[in-house]
Design an enzyme around this catalytic site. Structure first.
Site, mmCIF file in Angstrom:
data_model
loop_
_atom_site.group_PDB
_atom_site.id
_atom_site.type_symbol
_atom_site.label_atom_id
_atom_site.label_comp_id
_atom_site.label_asym_id
_atom_site.label_seq_id
_atom_site.Cartn_x
_atom_site.Cartn_y
_atom_site.Cartn_z
ATOM 1 N N ALA A 66 0.864 -1.179 0.000
ATOM 2 C CA ALA A 66 0.000 0.000 0.000
ATOM 3 C C ALA A 66 0.899 1.227 0.000
ATOM 4 O O ALA A 66 2.052 1.167 0.449
ATOM 5 C CB ALA A 66 -0.894 -0.025 1.228
ATOM 6 N N GLY A 109 0.640 -4.962 0.912
ATOM 7 C CA GLY A 109 -0.549 -5.018 0.065
ATOM 8 C C GLY A 109 -0.270 -5.671 -1.285
ATOM 9 O O GLY A 109 -1.185 -6.207 -1.914
ATOM 10 N N GLU A 112 -0.565 -9.259 -0.675
ATOM 11 C CA GLU A 112 -1.995 -9.506 -0.424
ATOM 12 C C GLU A 112 -2.788 -9.460 -1.727
ATOM 13 O O GLU A 112 -3.713 -10.253 -1.930
ATOM 14 C CB GLU A 112 -2.506 -8.470 0.586
ATOM 15 C CG GLU A 112 -1.842 -8.677 1.947
ATOM 16 C CD GLU A 112 -2.058 -7.519 2.920
ATOM 17 O OE1 GLU A 112 -1.844 -6.356 2.519
ATOM 18 O OE2 GLU A 112 -2.444 -7.771 4.061
ATOM 19 N N GLU A 132 4.722 -4.967 7.110
ATOM 20 C CA GLU A 132 3.989 -3.910 7.815
ATOM 21 C C GLU A 132 4.505 -3.704 9.235
ATOM 22 O O GLU A 132 4.463 -2.595 9.769
ATOM 23 C CB GLU A 132 2.488 -4.232 7.858
ATOM 24 C CG GLU A 132 1.780 -4.141 6.515
ATOM 25 C CD GLU A 132 1.785 -5.434 5.708
ATOM 26 O OE1 GLU A 132 2.588 -6.346 6.024
ATOM 27 O OE2 GLU A 132 0.991 -5.527 4.754
HETATM 28 N N1 CO8 Z 1 4.602 3.191 -0.717
HETATM 29 C C1 CO8 Z 1 4.986 4.340 -1.272
HETATM 30 N N2 CO8 Z 1 6.147 4.475 -1.945
HETATM 31 C C2 CO8 Z 1 6.934 3.367 -2.038
HETATM 32 C C3 CO8 Z 1 6.581 2.146 -1.475
HETATM 33 C C4 CO8 Z 1 5.327 2.079 -0.797
HETATM 34 N N3 CO8 Z 1 4.888 0.943 -0.273
HETATM 35 N N4 CO8 Z 1 7.569 1.261 -1.730
HETATM 36 C C5 CO8 Z 1 8.503 1.912 -2.429
HETATM 37 N N5 CO8 Z 1 8.124 3.185 -2.617
HETATM 38 C C6 CO8 Z 1 8.851 4.244 -3.320
HETATM 39 C C7 CO8 Z 1 10.001 4.795 -2.490
HETATM 40 O O1 CO8 Z 1 9.534 5.755 -1.582
HETATM 41 C C8 CO8 Z 1 10.897 5.366 -3.559
HETATM 42 O O2 CO8 Z 1 10.350 6.590 -3.971
HETATM 43 P P1 CO8 Z 1 11.311 7.924 -4.037
HETATM 44 O O3 CO8 Z 1 12.318 7.570 -5.092
HETATM 45 O O4 CO8 Z 1 10.362 8.987 -4.441
HETATM 46 O O5 CO8 Z 1 11.905 8.065 -2.696
HETATM 47 C C9 CO8 Z 1 10.719 4.388 -4.713
HETATM 48 O O6 CO8 Z 1 9.482 3.700 -4.462
HETATM 49 C C10 CO8 Z 1 11.816 3.343 -4.800
HETATM 50 O O7 CO8 Z 1 11.918 2.701 -3.540
HETATM 51 P P2 CO8 Z 1 13.316 2.564 -2.742
HETATM 52 O O8 CO8 Z 1 14.208 3.706 -3.052
HETATM 53 O O9 CO8 Z 1 12.980 2.294 -1.309
HETATM 54 O O10 CO8 Z 1 13.891 1.254 -3.457
HETATM 55 P P3 CO8 Z 1 14.880 0.164 -2.823
HETATM 56 O O11 CO8 Z 1 15.312 -0.706 -3.935
HETATM 57 O O12 CO8 Z 1 15.918 0.822 -1.984
HETATM 58 O O13 CO8 Z 1 13.951 -0.708 -1.826
HETATM 59 C C11 CO8 Z 1 12.000 -1.890 -1.144
HETATM 60 C C12 CO8 Z 1 12.912 -1.487 -2.319
HETATM 61 C C13 CO8 Z 1 12.736 -2.859 -0.217
HETATM 62 C C14 CO8 Z 1 10.789 -2.606 -1.751
HETATM 63 C C15 CO8 Z 1 11.569 -0.629 -0.368
HETATM 64 O O14 CO8 Z 1 11.063 0.346 -1.291
HETATM 65 C C16 CO8 Z 1 10.507 -0.866 0.668
HETATM 66 O O15 CO8 Z 1 10.810 -1.384 1.736
HETATM 67 N N6 CO8 Z 1 9.256 -0.455 0.374
HETATM 68 C C17 CO8 Z 1 8.168 -0.515 1.327
HETATM 69 C C18 CO8 Z 1 7.679 -1.935 1.493
HETATM 70 C C19 CO8 Z 1 6.598 -1.960 2.530
HETATM 71 O O16 CO8 Z 1 6.800 -1.644 3.672
HETATM 72 N N7 CO8 Z 1 5.401 -2.381 2.109
HETATM 73 C C20 CO8 Z 1 4.257 -2.467 2.990
HETATM 74 C C21 CO8 Z 1 3.471 -1.184 2.951
HETATM 75 S S1 CO8 Z 1 2.138 -1.178 4.130
HETATM 76 C C22 CO8 Z 1 0.943 -2.130 3.425
HETATM 77 O O17 CO8 Z 1 1.083 -2.625 2.339
HETATM 78 C C23 CO8 Z 1 -0.318 -2.304 4.211
HETATM 79 C C24 CO8 Z 1 -1.431 -2.865 3.323
HETATM 80 C C25 CO8 Z 1 -2.744 -2.872 4.026
HETATM 81 C C26 CO8 Z 1 -3.434 -1.558 3.973
HETATM 82 C C27 CO8 Z 1 -4.815 -1.781 4.501
HETATM 83 C C28 CO8 Z 1 -5.527 -0.500 4.840
HETATM 84 C C29 CO8 Z 1 -6.846 -0.793 5.538
#
Ligand code: CO8
Length: 258
Positions: A66, A109, A112, A132
């Protein structure tokens, strides 16, 4: 077909392809993605020329979760009143088989979303996880429920409590994905699966999807009865007459999806 902001939609021979298209954000799932994917899937579901739907990502990600930037300032009352992300349930209403072609990160997400699909194909570069916990929250689109049913309590607890990622090999070993395919061949292999499904009766494949999904919801006894009743119902279709006649006459069936 509607124009979409966050996805690309195309049609092949008997199937549709939805490609998540926010590569700079690793396909993070915001409300617009939810709207686009569920609308496109519903449109393809209603299209008689489509027998299966492929859902895939772009570049490094299937979907990295998400959209954290969208959720960062979200508060309880807003999320609760809007029943935030309940709209993803619309994907579960799609009757046609959905193939998730997981090309890279499928986190939170994203994992999921893949688990809402019916057949999961993972490229050798796929990575799955429910991170998460690292954000001080927990899965909210089915991760604690579908993952536990798919791979069991031990692995689901491990993934959800540590936030670690698992690679395609571990995901296949755990029963999360149906097959691993070469990264460069992922979409072609997904198309082959979709094209194969397109040779079957749409009525029968919808019944298969319904029956298998009932196994998640009910007792064995009730599920067996449900399956048997659907089987009885399949005897009322033209496709059953055609399929069995074709077998006896040693020819390929020509299903009319009726
Ligand atoms: N949301 C928003 N932006 C994201 C996300 C995300 N989940 N993942 C990556 N991005 C963005 C980064 O912010 C970055 O943007 P910018 O260049 O503008 O800073 C760009 O994508 C590239 O990402 P990274 O620079 O971090 O790339 P890396 O290769 O260093 O890392 C990873 C890749 C490991 C995948 C890393 O991006 C990461 O850890 N991402 C987040 C993963 C995460 O925590 N996912 C879970 C999110 S919470 C969720 O999904 C809950 C769902 C349920 C919701 C229900 C509501 C009721």
């Amino acid at each position: 077909m509607t124009d979409f902001e966050t996805i690309l939609v195309e049609k092949g021979e008997g199937y549709g392809i939805i490609t998540l298209n926010r590569p700079k954000a690793l396909n993070a799932l915001n409300l617009q993605v939810l709207k686009d994917v569920t609308t496109a899937a519903a449109e393809l579901d209603a299209d008689d020329s489509v027998s299966a739907i492929i859902l895939t990502g772009a570049e490094r990600a299937f979907a990295a979760g998400a959209d954290i930037k969208e959720m960062q300032s979200l508060d309880f009352a807003t999320a609760y009143k809007a029943d935030w992300f309940a709209g993803w349930n619309r994907l579960g209403e799609v009757r046609k088989p959905i193939i998730a072609a997981v090309n890279g990160f499928a986190l939170g997400g994203g994992c999921e979303l893949a688990m809402m699909c019916d057949i999961l194909l993972a490229s050798t570069k796929a990575k799955f996880g429910q991170p998460e916990i690292n954000l001080g929250v927990l899965p909210g689109m089915g991760g604690s429920q579908r993952l536990t049913r798919a791979i069991g309590k031990a692995k689901a607890m491990d993934l959800c409590l540590t936030g670690r990622m698992m690679d395609a090999e571990e995901a296949e070993r755990s029963g999360l994905v149906a097959r691993i395919v070469e990264h460069d061949e992922l979409l072609d292999d997904a198309k082959k699966v979709a094209a194969l499904i397109a040779t079957k009766s749409q009525v029968a494949s919808a019944m298969v999807k319904e029956a298998v999904n009932v196994a998640f919801e009910t007792t064995l006894d009730q599920g067996l009865k449900y399956e048997r009743r659907l089987f009885h119902a399949s005897l009322a279709t033209d496709d059953q007459k055609e399929g069995m006649a074709a077998f006896v006459e040693k020819r390929a069936p020509q299903f009319t999806h009726s």
